[in-house]
Write a protein that holds these residues in place. Sequence first.
Motif, short mmCIF file in Angstrom:
data_model
loop_
_atom_site.label_atom_id
_atom_site.label_comp_id
_atom_site.label_asym_id
_atom_site.label_seq_id
_atom_site.Cartn_x
_atom_site.Cartn_y
_atom_site.Cartn_z
N PRO A 212 -45.02 -19.80 15.09
CA PRO A 212 -46.12 -20.18 14.19
C PRO A 212 -47.48 -19.67 14.66
O PRO A 212 -48.30 -19.22 13.85
CB PRO A 212 -46.05 -21.72 14.20
N GLN A 213 -47.70 -19.72 15.97
CA GLN A 213 -48.98 -19.22 16.48
C GLN A 213 -49.06 -17.70 16.38
O GLN A 213 -50.14 -17.15 16.12
CB GLN A 213 -49.17 -19.67 17.93
N ARG A 214 -47.94 -17.01 16.56
CA ARG A 214 -47.95 -15.55 16.41
C ARG A 214 -48.27 -15.17 14.96
O ARG A 214 -49.00 -14.20 14.71
CB ARG A 214 -46.59 -14.97 16.82
N GLU A 215 -47.74 -15.93 14.01
CA GLU A 215 -48.05 -15.65 12.61
C GLU A 215 -49.51 -15.90 12.30
O GLU A 215 -50.15 -15.14 11.55
CB GLU A 215 -47.15 -16.50 11.71
N LEU A 216 -50.07 -16.95 12.89
CA LEU A 216 -51.49 -17.22 12.69
C LEU A 216 -52.35 -16.12 13.31
O LEU A 216 -53.39 -15.75 12.77
CB LEU A 216 -51.85 -18.58 13.31
N ARG A 217 -51.91 -15.60 14.45
CA ARG A 217 -52.62 -14.49 15.07
C ARG A 217 -52.68 -13.29 14.12
O ARG A 217 -53.72 -12.64 13.99
CB ARG A 217 -51.94 -14.08 16.37
#
Length: 369
Positions: free
Chosen positions: A124-129
Motif C-alpha cells: 500500500p505504501q509503495r502504491e502511494l509512493r
Amino acid sequence: MDTMYRCCAGLDIHKETVVVCIRRVDPAGRIHKQIRTFGTMTGDLLGLRDWLLTEGVEGAAMESTGVFWKPIWNILEGSVPLLLANARHIKNVPGRKTDVKDCEWIAQLLQYGLLRASYVPERPQRELRDLTRQRSQWVAEQTRTANRIHKILEDANIKLGSVASDILGVSGREMIGALIQGSTDVGRMAELARGRLREKTPQLREALRGHVMEHHRFMLQHLMDHLDFLSGQIDQIDRRIEEQTLPFQSAVQRLMTIPGVGQWTAQNILVEIGTDMSRFPSAAHLSSWAGVCPGNRQSAGKRQSGRTNMGNCWLRTNLTQAAWAASRSQKTYLSAQFRRLAGRRGKKRAAFAVAHTLLVIIYHMLSRG
C-alpha cells in the motif's frame, strides 16, 4: 565468518533474464552451488519461485537494478524472505565479471550477513509512493508548460509578465484567451483585468500591444490545452491520494502544524518514510538514511569532506522546499536558524540545515505522537 544462512540465493537481475545461484552449506561445512537462468516473464518468475521453495531457500538477495527488480520482488514477496541491496554496496573483485560470478558473489555476501537491506515499504505504501511521485512530476510539467507560454508571449512581444505577477491567473488567462481568438483591441483586453491588476490598466495596454502571428496563437492554444489537461490529471491524483491516506490522516494533520509544511508536503514525507519510526533507532539514523545530514569522511585525523550522501532524493526535495517556506515564517526557531546560518554559510546551506531540523522534528512527532 559466521554463517547466517545454511541455504540462500543470490539473484543477478537484468531486463530479460535473471541468473540465480543457490548456495548451500552441508553438515560437513562443504559449499554446494546450483546456478540457473530464468526469463523475466510472469510464468518464468513463478517457476523461479517454485524452485526456491523446493530447495528450501531461507533468504534471497538482489540488487536494486533500475525498475527490473520490482516484478521479481512482487512475485517472490511473501514466499521467500527477500533482501534488496544497494548496488553501490555490492562491489565484486575487479576482473572475471560475468552474470554467474555476480549472482555467486551476492549469495556469498548474503550467507555471511554482509549485505545491508534497503528499505522496501509494504505494497500500500509503495502504491502511494507512485501516486505522490507522479503528482510531483505533473506539477513540474505544469511549471515547464507555464515557462513555455511565457516564452511564446515574449516571442510575440507581449510583455504581460512585466506587468502581471502571474500571467496564468484569472486575468492573465482571459487575456491570453483573447489573444488566441485573434483580438487586437488592447484597450478591451486590458479591461479584462480583475482585482488590483485593474490599477495597472495603462501599463497593460502597452504590454498587450505586440506582434502576434497565427503561429503564436496556435502554440498558445496548444500549451493552454496541455495546461488544463495537467490540472485535470493532478486533481484526479489528489482525490486518489486523499482516499489512500485516510488511515493516517491524523499524522498528516499533525505534521501540518510545523512551519513550512503544507498538506502536499506532509503527504509526500509520510509516504516516503512511513509512520512507523521503530526501524530507525534515532533521529540521526533517519537523517542519515534520508541524506540530509553532513557526510562523515575522515582520514589520518583530518576531515576530508562534509558532502551529504545521496539518500532519498524525493524526500530531500520535499524537505528542502519546506525549509525554504519555513525560512520565511515569522518568529519561529526555523526562520531564526536560517538567518543565523545564511550570513556565514550561504542561503542554500542554511536551507539544507533547516531541512535537517525539520526531519528531526518529524521523527519525534511520529515516534512520540
